[in-house]
Design a protein around this motif. Structure first.
Motif, short mmCIF file in Angstrom:
data_model
loop_
_atom_site.label_atom_id
_atom_site.label_comp_id
_atom_site.label_asym_id
_atom_site.label_seq_id
_atom_site.Cartn_x
_atom_site.Cartn_y
_atom_site.Cartn_z
N ALA A 513 0.87 -1.17 0.00
CA ALA A 513 0.00 0.00 0.00
C ALA A 513 0.91 1.23 0.00
O ALA A 513 2.10 1.14 0.33
N PRO A 514 0.42 2.39 -0.39
CA PRO A 514 1.25 3.61 -0.40
C PRO A 514 1.83 3.89 0.99
O PRO A 514 1.17 3.70 2.01
N GLU A 521 -1.72 7.02 -7.12
CA GLU A 521 -1.21 7.05 -8.48
C GLU A 521 0.30 6.83 -8.50
O GLU A 521 0.83 6.05 -9.30
N ALA A 522 1.00 7.49 -7.59
CA ALA A 522 2.46 7.32 -7.52
C ALA A 522 2.83 5.90 -7.13
O ALA A 522 3.80 5.32 -7.64
N TYR A 523 2.04 5.32 -6.23
CA TYR A 523 2.29 3.93 -5.82
C TYR A 523 2.14 2.99 -7.01
O TYR A 523 2.94 2.07 -7.22
N MET A 527 5.10 0.55 -8.57
CA MET A 527 4.95 -0.90 -8.70
C MET A 527 5.13 -1.34 -10.16
O MET A 527 5.72 -2.39 -10.44
N THR A 528 4.63 -0.53 -11.10
CA THR A 528 4.82 -0.85 -12.52
C THR A 528 6.29 -0.85 -12.88
O THR A 528 6.78 -1.74 -13.59
N ARG A 532 8.81 -4.01 -14.29
CA ARG A 532 9.70 -3.96 -15.45
C ARG A 532 11.14 -4.30 -15.05
O ARG A 532 11.85 -5.00 -15.77
N LEU A 533 11.56 -3.79 -13.89
CA LEU A 533 12.91 -4.06 -13.41
C LEU A 533 13.11 -5.55 -13.13
O LEU A 533 14.14 -6.13 -13.50
#
Length: 540
Positions: A513-514, A521-523, A527-528, A532-533
């Motif tokens: 959770a944030p 939105e930033a969280y 996570m996205t 990718r990493l």
């Protein structure tokens, strides 16, 4: 097991042939106190019993007590009470009991085999397979217990911060409904991994072969397993089997496809799991490069072991046109040379069918095929001179789809032989129908045979062997595809079916959770980026 004079045991109980070389009255009779000691292990307060006779001669073997609905309920009460304590028993102690059972079975195998022959009528060499298989099963699961049941670490979602473990938790009380054709093996082999996994068992062996199953329970107790951990009830499957399904946490059933459907429906109503090993119309393929002597020897065992009353035995034989005549000559000669007899001694190649019902099925299938044009190459006759349910090992040629034995399981010593011209056609014909239990391929090219095996819709495929290679390799799963069943015995699948997998995850430092005032939105963006990493780093 003692062998008193039949007259001292209560009169001339045997009704077999008069020839002393074959007449069981010459040297054998079951001790009444021995039988009574076994049947007392059945939970029964009904006061009812069923008389069971030996298929070898018609001799009465036992009055088997019958269980009432209340008896089944009480069996589950006792089993659940015992299971609570048993689940806390260290795994190494459970394994040690299995190893003691292994030794007990080998020490008492002559007694076990005697009883199996009395009850089932099979030849002694086929009865020997049963204690051998159960000993193999006991040793395998004892030696691999930690491999199958220890808590396992899994990959956490956040490396280093998420610790994930998977536990194997016992189901509780397992209901086992076992058949008559391998009464000692089927009574025990499915239940041993259930016990090792921490479960209790309520078992309903088939009424025709109850004594072999009860001897198995005696051996369990002598090996150190708690007395109430394995309960035995007796009675018709339509009543007692149904009561087991209504109370068990999991069902293991071996038997016909028709009954298996009803078992599956009952389990589905309660949302409990089940494993079902059901019928088969198993194919054997003899390819053009087969070793014909080896194939003919294997075909005899594939078709006529236990008088064909074996779920994995062969009833359809597809032979390459290039070797058909040469193979058939060898196969017919070996079949005609087989010896049959009603005796507890070694030396016979085949014994009796189990019952009049089974004999009637075999006779009906063969008579129907012959009436419609099939040719009998060997056998084809009942042998009442040997015993009430003996039937000769039979080879049929020219069997067509309009004949009952073409697609229906005979479950007797009858095999149909067919030519094939190309292997793709042989595979298609082997896969015809709705069954898919076992198959066999004979070829001197192992790589090619294994490639063909992948095209066969069967749960087990043996190459240059009838069925023993897969069935005795306890580390590999055994079971059927399509209408031959669901689930597997043996190997990891054979024990994991009796457990629930439980995932336990421990999270450190971060939460999902944030944090620190971060917006949703930033969280999401963070996570996205992490996903990718992880892909770039090669993480699963």
């Amino acid at each position: 097991m003692s062998a008193p004079n039949p007259a001292e045991a209560g009169g001339p109980l045997l009704h077999g042939p008069a020839d002393p070389e074959h007449d069981l009255t010459a040297s054998y009779a079951l001790d009444r106190s021995y039988v009574d000691g076994l049947t007392r292990r059945i939970l029964s307060t009904s006061g009812e019993s069923v008389l069971v006779r030996s298929p070898l001669t018609g001799q009465p073997l036992a009055h088997v007590p019958q269980s009432s609905d209340d008896d089944v309920a009480e069996a589950f009460v006792r089993a659940r009470r015992a299971q609570e304590a048993w689940a806390r028993t260290p795994l190494d102690e459970r394994s040690a009991m299995l190893l003691r059972l292994h030794d007990l079975i080998l020490d008492r195998q002559d007694e076990i085999i005697d009883l199996i022959v009395w009850e089932s009528g099979k030849a002694r060499k086929h009865a020997f397979d049963e204690p051998l298989h159960v000993a193999l099963t006991a040793r395998y699961y004892a030696r691999t217990a930690h491999q199958h049941l220890d808590t396992q670490r899994k990959i956490g979602v956040v490396p280093g911060l998420t610790r994930v473990e998977v536990n194997r938790v016992p189901k509780g009380v397992v209901g086992i409904i076992s058949p008559w054709n391998y009464p000692f093996t089927m009574a025990l082999c499915d239940g041993l991994p259930a016990l090792l996994a921490g479960n209790a068992v309520v078992a309903k062996p088939d009424a025709q072969t109850m004594l072999s199953a009860l001897l198995a329970v005696e051996l369990l107790e002598q090996a150190g397993f708690p007395a109430d951990l394995w309960q035995v009830v007796a009675g018709p499957g339509s009543r007692v089997g149904t009561r087991i399904i209504e109370r068990a946490d999991y069902i293991c059933f071996t038997g016909s496809t028709a009954t298996g459907r009803r078992v599956a429906q009952g389990c589905a109503e309660r949302l409990i799991g089940c494993s079902l090993e059901l019928g088969g119309k198993n194919p054997i393929l003899v390819l053009r490069d087969a070793d014909l002597e080896r194939a003919a020897e294997g075909a005899v065992r594939a078709s006529f072991s236990n008088a064909g009353q074996l779920c994995v035995s062969m009833e359809r034989m597809f032979v390459a046109d290039q070797v058909y005549d040469r193979f058939l000559e060898r196969f017919v000669a070996r079949t005609q040379a087989m010896t049959l007899g009603a005796t507890l001694e070694w030396g016979n190649d085949m014994g009796s069918l189990i019952s009049q019902e089974q004999l009637d099925t075999v006779v009906a299938h063969v008579d129907d095929a012959v009436a419609k044009g099939a040719r009998v190459l060997a056998g084809g006759k009942a042998r009442p001179d040997l015993g009430p349910y003996f039937y000769e090992p039979t080879i049929l040629e020219g069997v067509s789809p309009d004949m009952t034995c073409f697609g229906h399981e005979t479950f007797g010593p009858v095999v149909s032989v067919y030519r094939f011209h190309d292997e793709a056609d042989a595979v298609a014909r082997a896969n015809a129908g709705e069954y898919g239990l076992n198959a066999s391929i004979y070829s001197q090219d192992g790589e090619r045979a294994r490639a063909i095996a992948r095209q066969i819709k069967c749960g087990t495929v043996n190459i240059n062997e009838a069925f023993g290679a897969t069935f005795a390799s306890i580390d590999s799963p055994m079971g059927g595809m399509r209408e031959s069943g669901m689930g597997r015995r043996q190997g990891s699948e054979g024990i994991h079916r009796y457990t629930e997998s439980q995932s336990v995850a421990t999270q450190r430092l971060i939460r999902f959770a944030p944090m620190f005032g971060m917006s949703d939105e930033a969280y999401g963006k963070m996570m996205t980026a992490q996903l990718r990493l992880m892909k770039k780093l090669g993480r699963p």
